[in-house]
Enzyme design. Structure first.
Site, short mmCIF file in Angstrom:
data_model
loop_
_atom_site.label_atom_id
_atom_site.label_comp_id
_atom_site.label_asym_id
_atom_site.label_seq_id
_atom_site.Cartn_x
_atom_site.Cartn_y
_atom_site.Cartn_z
CE1 TYR A 10 49.49 -15.07 39.76
CE2 TYR A 10 50.20 -13.77 37.54
CZ TYR A 10 49.16 -14.71 38.19
OH TYR A 10 48.01 -14.83 37.67
CB SER A 35 49.01 -15.77 34.18
OG SER A 35 49.21 -14.62 33.65
N1 LIG Z 1 42.32 -12.13 37.82
C1 LIG Z 1 42.95 -12.08 36.62
O1 LIG Z 1 43.15 -11.43 35.96
C2 LIG Z 1 43.86 -13.60 36.46
C3 LIG Z 1 44.60 -13.65 35.14
C4 LIG Z 1 45.50 -14.65 34.99
C5 LIG Z 1 45.32 -15.73 35.60
N2 LIG Z 1 44.71 -15.82 37.02
C6 LIG Z 1 44.65 -16.93 37.80
O2 LIG Z 1 43.28 -17.40 38.02
C7 LIG Z 1 43.29 -17.90 39.45
C8 LIG Z 1 42.21 -17.19 40.13
O3 LIG Z 1 42.62 -16.06 40.18
P1 LIG Z 1 41.57 -14.95 40.69
O4 LIG Z 1 41.68 -13.65 39.97
O5 LIG Z 1 39.94 -15.51 40.96
O6 LIG Z 1 41.93 -14.40 42.29
P2 LIG Z 1 41.25 -14.18 43.70
O7 LIG Z 1 39.97 -13.67 43.64
O8 LIG Z 1 42.41 -13.50 44.46
O9 LIG Z 1 41.12 -15.82 44.15
C9 LIG Z 1 42.15 -16.66 44.58
C10 LIG Z 1 41.84 -17.82 45.07
O10 LIG Z 1 42.81 -18.67 45.51
C11 LIG Z 1 42.63 -19.12 46.86
N3 LIG Z 1 43.76 -19.33 47.38
C12 LIG Z 1 44.84 -18.69 47.59
N4 LIG Z 1 45.95 -19.42 48.16
C13 LIG Z 1 45.45 -20.59 48.51
C14 LIG Z 1 45.97 -21.70 48.97
N5 LIG Z 1 47.15 -21.71 49.72
N6 LIG Z 1 45.11 -22.66 49.34
C15 LIG Z 1 43.69 -22.58 48.67
N7 LIG Z 1 43.33 -21.69 47.95
C16 LIG Z 1 44.18 -20.54 47.95
C17 LIG Z 1 41.91 -17.72 47.61
O11 LIG Z 1 41.40 -18.04 48.70
P3 LIG Z 1 41.38 -16.97 49.85
O12 LIG Z 1 40.05 -16.37 49.77
O13 LIG Z 1 41.39 -17.83 51.26
O14 LIG Z 1 42.72 -16.13 49.84
C18 LIG Z 1 40.98 -17.65 46.56
O15 LIG Z 1 39.71 -18.37 46.62
C19 LIG Z 1 44.62 -17.90 39.89
O16 LIG Z 1 45.28 -19.06 39.68
C20 LIG Z 1 45.40 -16.61 39.15
O17 LIG Z 1 46.67 -16.66 39.11
C21 LIG Z 1 44.02 -14.66 37.20
#
Ligand SMILES: NC(=O)c1ccc[n+]([C@@H]2O[C@H](COP(=O)([O-])OP(=O)(O)OC[C@H]3O[C@@H](n4cnc5c(N)ncnc54)[C@H](OP(=O)(O)O)[C@@H]3O)[C@@H](O)[C@H]2O)c1
Length: 239
Positions: free
Chosen positions: A164, A148
């Protein structure tokens, strides 16, 4: 000569950006392992993609139970994976958390800090360690760490979500270390931008499709000699 079908594992692929990355890779005829900690959610994601794939001819999609915060779960996942195949071409360390009480670096609770780093940072390292033996069987192994811009040190912090952000700074350190340790691999960090997911919220500027694009490019298309870097929108950005 026909290219061998590539194989990818995406962690946290049951929803959000991870699900979309899995979809885009399957659409590109990758064989995709959907990593998820919750079996019902993982199986539902596989079923959804298989249904779409009936029309579009996706690559084979398989559920792999993996909780990246639990070393035992990672070990079991690697064992389970080895029953299907001995080669992995692309590992996308996407699973991540942003905890509600991660608000103030002067107040952050040790549990919040530890839980965040266990998942976002150590999780990615331990999954990489467990799957490197399979990646070594690939002709062009890749590890993509979903980081990120919040973890960038250039420009300084702005106070938002300190645990984070620190977890992503440290994840970038892991990218750099793995790139040095694995010279035949492409190991990179990538920021997807601000994406409308459960984590990013409804006001985020990007769709999941837009957020996944740069990740999929590093997973499938970026030059193999690009390694040890931090990317957004196919461009290198400062650490
Ligand atoms: N959205 C943004 O704006 C943004 C920006 C920068 C970076 N990111 C990064 O992008 C990635 C995906 O984020 P997202 O926005 O798609 O978030 P999200 O919709 O909250 O999805 C997160 C995913 O990670 C899984 N997860 C969390 N803890 C876990 C664990 N211990 N073992 C296995 N799976 C786990 C969740 O599973 P559950 O459904 O079981 O909780 C879910 O499938 C993350 O690394 C996040 O930091 C996101």
């Amino acid at each position: 000569m026909k290219m061998q079908q590539r194989i990818a594992l995406v962690t946290g692929a049951n929803k959000g950006i991870g699900f979309e990355v899995a979809r885009q890779l399957a659409r590109r005829n990758f064989r995709v392992f959907i990593g998820a900690r919750d079996s019902d959610a993982g199986v539902a994601a596989v079923q959804k993609l298989n249904k779409e794939g009936e029309k579009e001819e996706y690559g084979e999609i398989t559920f792999l139970k993996i909780d990246v915060s639990k070393p035992d779960s990672i070990r079991c996942a690697a064992e389970e994976f080895s029953r299907s195949t001995d080669r992995l071409d692309v590992l996308v360390n996407n699973a991540g958390i942003l905890l509600d009480d991660d608000k103030d670096v002067l107040m952050v609770a040790p549990e919040t800090f530890e839980t965040t780093l266990r998942t976002n940072t150590l999780g990615a390292l331990l999954v990489s360690q467990a799957f490197v033996p399979f990646l070594k069987k690939s002709g062009a192994p890749r590890i993509v760490n979903v980081s990120s811009g919040g973890g960038q040190l250039a420009g300084g912090a702005d106070g938002w979500a300190p645990a984070y952000c620190i977890s992503k700074t440290a994840l970038n350190g892991i990218t750099s270390q793995l790139a040095a340790a694995l010279p035949k691999f492409a190991v990179n960090s990538v920021c997807p931008g601000w994406v409308r997911t459960d984590m990013g919220g409804p006001n985020a500027t990007r769709s999941v499709g837009e957020g996944a694009t740069g990740i999929v490019w590093l997973a499938a298309d970026a030059p193999q000699n690009e390694t040890g870097k931090f990317w957004r929108d196919r461009k290198v950005i400062p650490w």
